[in-house]
Design a protein around this motif. Structure first.
Motif, PDB file in Angstrom:
ATOM      1  N   GLU A 374       0.829  -1.211   0.000  1.00  0.00           N
ATOM      2  CA  GLU A 374       0.000   0.000   0.000  1.00  0.00           C
ATOM      3  C   GLU A 374       0.863   1.261   0.000  1.00  0.00           C
ATOM      4  O   GLU A 374       0.572   2.226  -0.710  1.00  0.00           O
ATOM      5  CB  GLU A 374      -0.936  -0.024   1.208  1.00  0.00           C
ATOM      6  N   MET A 375       1.932   1.270   0.809  1.00  0.00           N
ATOM      7  CA  MET A 375       2.799   2.446   0.864  1.00  0.00           C
ATOM      8  C   MET A 375       3.511   2.661  -0.466  1.00  0.00           C
ATOM      9  O   MET A 375       3.598   3.793  -0.966  1.00  0.00           O
ATOM     10  CB  MET A 375       3.813   2.300   2.005  1.00  0.00           C
ATOM     11  N   LEU A 376       4.031   1.583  -1.044  1.00  0.00           N
ATOM     12  CA  LEU A 376       4.712   1.707  -2.331  1.00  0.00           C
ATOM     13  C   LEU A 376       3.752   2.164  -3.428  1.00  0.00           C
ATOM     14  O   LEU A 376       4.069   3.043  -4.229  1.00  0.00           O
ATOM     15  CB  LEU A 376       5.329   0.361  -2.725  1.00  0.00           C
ATOM     16  N   ARG A 377       2.562   1.587  -3.434  1.00  0.00           N
ATOM     17  CA  ARG A 377       1.586   1.923  -4.480  1.00  0.00           C
ATOM     18  C   ARG A 377       1.153   3.383  -4.381  1.00  0.00           C
ATOM     19  O   ARG A 377       1.006   4.070  -5.399  1.00  0.00           O
ATOM     20  CB  ARG A 377       0.364   1.002  -4.351  1.00  0.00           C
ATOM     21  N   GLU A 378       0.995   3.853  -3.164  1.00  0.00           N
ATOM     22  CA  GLU A 378       0.587   5.250  -2.967  1.00  0.00           C
ATOM     23  C   GLU A 378       1.665   6.196  -3.484  1.00  0.00           C
ATOM     24  O   GLU A 378       1.375   7.201  -4.139  1.00  0.00           O
ATOM     25  CB  GLU A 378       0.322   5.499  -1.487  1.00  0.00           C
ATOM     26  N   ILE A 379       2.942   5.853  -3.197  1.00  0.00           N
ATOM     27  CA  ILE A 379       4.042   6.722  -3.637  1.00  0.00           C
ATOM     28  C   ILE A 379       4.202   6.665  -5.155  1.00  0.00           C
ATOM     29  O   ILE A 379       4.421   7.690  -5.814  1.00  0.00           O
ATOM     30  CB  ILE A 379       5.354   6.306  -2.939  1.00  0.00           C
ATOM     31  N   VAL A 380       4.096   5.454  -5.733  1.00  0.00           N
ATOM     32  CA  VAL A 380       4.334   5.267  -7.161  1.00  0.00           C
ATOM     33  C   VAL A 380       3.214   5.863  -8.009  1.00  0.00           C
ATOM     34  O   VAL A 380       3.468   6.515  -9.030  1.00  0.00           O
ATOM     35  CB  VAL A 380       4.505   3.762  -7.477  1.00  0.00           C
ATOM     36  N   GLU A 381       1.960   5.669  -7.589  1.00  0.00           N
ATOM     37  CA  GLU A 381       0.828   6.052  -8.424  1.00  0.00           C
ATOM     38  C   GLU A 381       0.212   7.391  -8.054  1.00  0.00           C
ATOM     39  O   GLU A 381      -0.582   7.935  -8.814  1.00  0.00           O
ATOM     40  CB  GLU A 381      -0.240   4.952  -8.370  1.00  0.00           C
ATOM     41  N   ASP A 382       0.577   7.936  -6.887  1.00  0.00           N
ATOM     42  CA  ASP A 382       0.035   9.220  -6.456  1.00  0.00           C
ATOM     43  C   ASP A 382       1.052  10.312  -6.771  1.00  0.00           C
ATOM     44  O   ASP A 382       2.186  10.292  -6.293  1.00  0.00           O
ATOM     45  CB  ASP A 382      -0.267   9.188  -4.957  1.00  0.00           C
ATOM     46  N   GLN A 383       0.689  11.280  -7.567  1.00  0.00           N
ATOM     47  CA  GLN A 383       1.597  12.334  -8.016  1.00  0.00           C
ATOM     48  C   GLN A 383       2.006  13.289  -6.897  1.00  0.00           C
ATOM     49  O   GLN A 383       2.917  14.091  -7.072  1.00  0.00           O
ATOM     50  CB  GLN A 383       0.933  13.151  -9.142  1.00  0.00           C
ATOM     51  N   THR A 384       1.326  13.236  -5.744  1.00  0.00           N
ATOM     52  CA  THR A 384       1.627  14.182  -4.660  1.00  0.00           C
ATOM     53  C   THR A 384       2.836  13.759  -3.826  1.00  0.00           C
ATOM     54  O   THR A 384       3.252  14.475  -2.934  1.00  0.00           O
ATOM     55  CB  THR A 384       0.405  14.304  -3.722  1.00  0.00           C
ATOM     56  N   HIS A 385       3.429  12.576  -4.116  1.00  0.00           N
ATOM     57  CA  HIS A 385       4.552  12.078  -3.317  1.00  0.00           C
ATOM     58  C   HIS A 385       5.868  12.148  -4.068  1.00  0.00           C
ATOM     59  O   HIS A 385       6.745  11.305  -3.886  1.00  0.00           O
ATOM     60  CB  HIS A 385       4.286  10.629  -2.878  1.00  0.00           C
ATOM     61  N   ARG A 386       6.047  13.148  -4.908  1.00  0.00           N
ATOM     62  CA  ARG A 386       7.254  13.236  -5.721  1.00  0.00           C
ATOM     63  C   ARG A 386       8.511  13.489  -4.883  1.00  0.00           C
ATOM     64  O   ARG A 386       9.626  13.302  -5.362  1.00  0.00           O
ATOM     65  CB  ARG A 386       7.108  14.342  -6.768  1.00  0.00           C
ATOM     66  N   SER A 387       8.367  13.929  -3.642  1.00  0.00           N
ATOM     67  CA  SER A 387       9.536  14.165  -2.803  1.00  0.00           C
ATOM     68  C   SER A 387      10.261  12.856  -2.481  1.00  0.00           C
ATOM     69  O   SER A 387      11.427  12.867  -2.086  1.00  0.00           O
ATOM     70  CB  SER A 387       9.127  14.851  -1.489  1.00  0.00           C
ATOM     71  N   TYR A 388       9.573  11.730  -2.653  1.00  0.00           N
ATOM     72  CA  TYR A 388      10.190  10.429  -2.394  1.00  0.00           C
ATOM     73  C   TYR A 388      10.704   9.768  -3.670  1.00  0.00           C
ATOM     74  O   TYR A 388      11.004   8.588  -3.692  1.00  0.00           O
ATOM     75  CB  TYR A 388       9.192   9.491  -1.701  1.00  0.00           C
ATOM     76  N   GLY A 389      10.800  10.534  -4.749  1.00  0.00           N
ATOM     77  CA  GLY A 389      11.322  10.006  -5.997  1.00  0.00           C
ATOM     78  C   GLY A 389      10.255   9.290  -6.796  1.00  0.00           C
ATOM     79  O   GLY A 389       9.125   9.092  -6.357  1.00  0.00           O
TER      80      GLY A 389
END
Length: 552
Positions: A374-389
């Motif tokens: 869930e954490m990986l999917r949120e970062i990968v597919e959610d554009q608001t988490h670009r600070s994590y690459g």
């Protein structure tokens, strides 16, 4: 032999001129030039010996009339005699000049002269007077013990002075001036492989003054690093860490040296990779974030250059495992935040991934995997988490802890869970991080179909090899599955055979079926052939290690 002779002849005059310059000048610049050329000169001496050992003394003098001058100049140069194996090779060269049965006075004179040079090399100091002998004996030493004892005391004195210099701080009256420390490091360049000098080398590496610039010679770092990598010197980890922190080229060379060992080794099992890694001291040194970041960046570069080669993935995973073990031993409480090691990753994700599956009860594995997915999917597919690459950064972080992907594949096959969607996404992402959401969704559909088929077989009271072919082989009435789907299906199939009752027997049955099909003239699809190869390896593994096949 012919090539050695050509190389030796072409370099002869160059080194003859160098020795003449070194002999008649004793400036700091000349000493520095000597130290810089010592490794190359030692290689020249080695080439010389390879040429001389094939000739008799008369032929040597005839072909190289000035070789006596060259050897004499070499014998009187203390830098050369102190460097690595130069003294030993020089003795070999001199022995080539000795004629066991001299036929004339010239050969006798050559023998006498050569023995004089050998005597000069083998006796560092001469005790020609009774007064010197009496003085040495009054100190409690024999002449043979005096020089080693004197060297030991000199080294201890310098080490003590360096440590006091560090403690005195800005007390300039008792400090060793930077110029003296710099000069001392230069003098040590040809001596770093001598066991008696190791305490001084360590003291220089761990010395931390208040100068704004590095005081030690770069060539000193190079020499120490080379000696350490070739196992010619033994240093504590703290000194090695100081070396790599103070001299980036040494750290890069140590990492490349590790890569070369991993590549050149014919059979790299995980335990062998672990041995190479721990022997390099890099995982332990990586407890310092600066070293970890550089080594990790070099792993990233190799991974990209090899297009994600399985051998590189395995090396990264084992390196991370060794690094985490060293971190736990060194710091019960972290001195540095996780952000300093993984600056582009979510701290909460790193915290979860750092937990080894062995440290978590098996009944909580699914919950942990779902949380990771869930954490990986949120970062990968959610554009608001670009600070994590982007996706690659997340994938690069995840493959450091590849054990979780293995657990995900196992749990998909073995457990009746409602979290299969999360585990399927995690497995698909681990194999192809650059896929978009739609492409990954299609992969998950294909993978889920294979999983449903396997679970039906798992519950089936009877199971045969033909039942498994539908999972791995192509279906004739539809388009071929993408390579990624085939890869993931085979991953699930192998997990199925590891854990299903009778999996070992089924693997052998599949191989027998392939042999039968081949002898009958039936055609086998590429997917079947690839699957059979994997099953053969698995069957052989199970046959020889049946009692040891357990998931960690």
């Amino acid at each position: 032999m012919a090539q050695d002779s050509v190389d030796f002849s072409s370099h002869y005059q160059f080194w003859m001129q160098k020795l003449s310059v070194w002999e008649h000048a004793s400036t700091l610049e000349t000493q520095q030039d000597t130290c810089l050329h010592l490794p190359r000169f030692q290689e020249f001496l080695r080439q010389m010996y390879e040429v001389l050992k094939e000739l008799n003394s008369s032929t040597i003098i005839e072909r190289f009339p000035t070789i006596g001058q060259l050897l004499a100049k070499t014998c009187w140069n203390p830098f050369i005699l102190a460097f690595d194996e130069s003294q030993k090779i020089l003795i070999w060269c001199l022995c080539c000049l000795i004629n066991k049965e001299p036929q004339n006075s010239e050969e006798s004179k050559l023998n006498s002269w050569t023995r004089g040079l050998l005597s000069q090399i083998l006796s560092a100091f001469r005790f020609d007077t009774k007064e010197v002998d009496l003085f040495i004996q009054s100190l409690g030493y024999t002449p043979e013990d005096y020089c080693p004892g004197l060297l030991k005391n000199m080294v201890l004195s310098l080490v003590s002075e360096l440590r006091e210099n560090h403690l005195n701080g800005f007390n300039t009256q008792r400090r060793m001036v930077p110029e003296k420390i710099r000069f001392l490091s230069r003098i040590c360049i040809p001596l770093v492989t001598l066991p008696d000098i190791e305490p001084l080398v360590e003291a220089l590496l761990t010395y931390h003054g208040h100068e704004t610039q590095e005081v030690l010679w770069p060539e000193f770092f190079d020499a120490v690093n080379e000696a350490f990598l070739l196992k010619k010197i033994s240093l504590p980890t703290s000194a090695v860490v100081c070396l790599w922190l103070r001299h980036l080229p040494s750290l890069e060379k140590a990492t490349l040296h590790l890569f070369e060992k991993l590549i050149s080794s014919e059979r790299n099992f995980l335990r062998r990779i672990e041995y190479f890694l721990k022997d390099s001291l890099l995982p332990e040194a990586a407890c310092h974030p600066a070293i970890f970041r550089i080594v990790d960046e070099m792993f990233r570069y190799v991974l990209l250059e090899t297009d994600g080669a399985p051998e590189v993935l395995a090396a990264i995973q084992v390196f991370t495992q060794c690094f985490v073990e060293a971190l736990e031993k060194k710091n019960k409480q972290l001195k540095f935040t996780l952000k300093t090691y993984f600056p582009y990753a979510s701290p909460s994700l790193v915290m979860v991934l750092l937990q080894h599956p062995k440290e978590i009860p098996q009944e909580l594995w699914l919950q942990t995997l779902k949380h990771i997915s869930e954490m990986l999917r949120e970062i990968v597919e959610d554009q608001t988490h670009r600070s994590y690459g982007g996706p690659f950064e997340c994938w690069f972080l995840f493959i450091h802890f590849g054990g979780w992907a293995d657990i995900a594949a196992e749990q998909l096959v073995m457990s009746e869970t409602e979290s299969s969607e999360a585990l399927l996404w995690l497995l698909a992402f681990s194999y192809s991080p650059r896929d978009g959401s739609l492409q990954r969704a299609q992969t998950m559909v294909e993978l889920k179909a294979a999983l449903i088929h396997l679970k039906k077989l798992f519950r089936s009271p009877t199971l045969s090899a033909k039942d498994l072919q539908a999972v791995a082989a192509e279906s004739p009435d539809r388009d071929p599955r993408p390579a990624l789907c085939q890869q993931l299906s085979r991953r699930l199939l192998l997990n199925f055979l590891l854990w299903a009752p009778g999996g070992h027997a089924i693997a052998w049955e599949v191989i027998t079926l392939e042999e039968t099909s081949g002898s009958g003239g039936g055609e086998i699809s590429p997917a079947q052939s690839s699957c059979f190869s994997l099953l053969l390896l698995l069957a052989l593994f199970l046959d020889h290690n049946n009692s040891q096949v357990k998931m960690s």
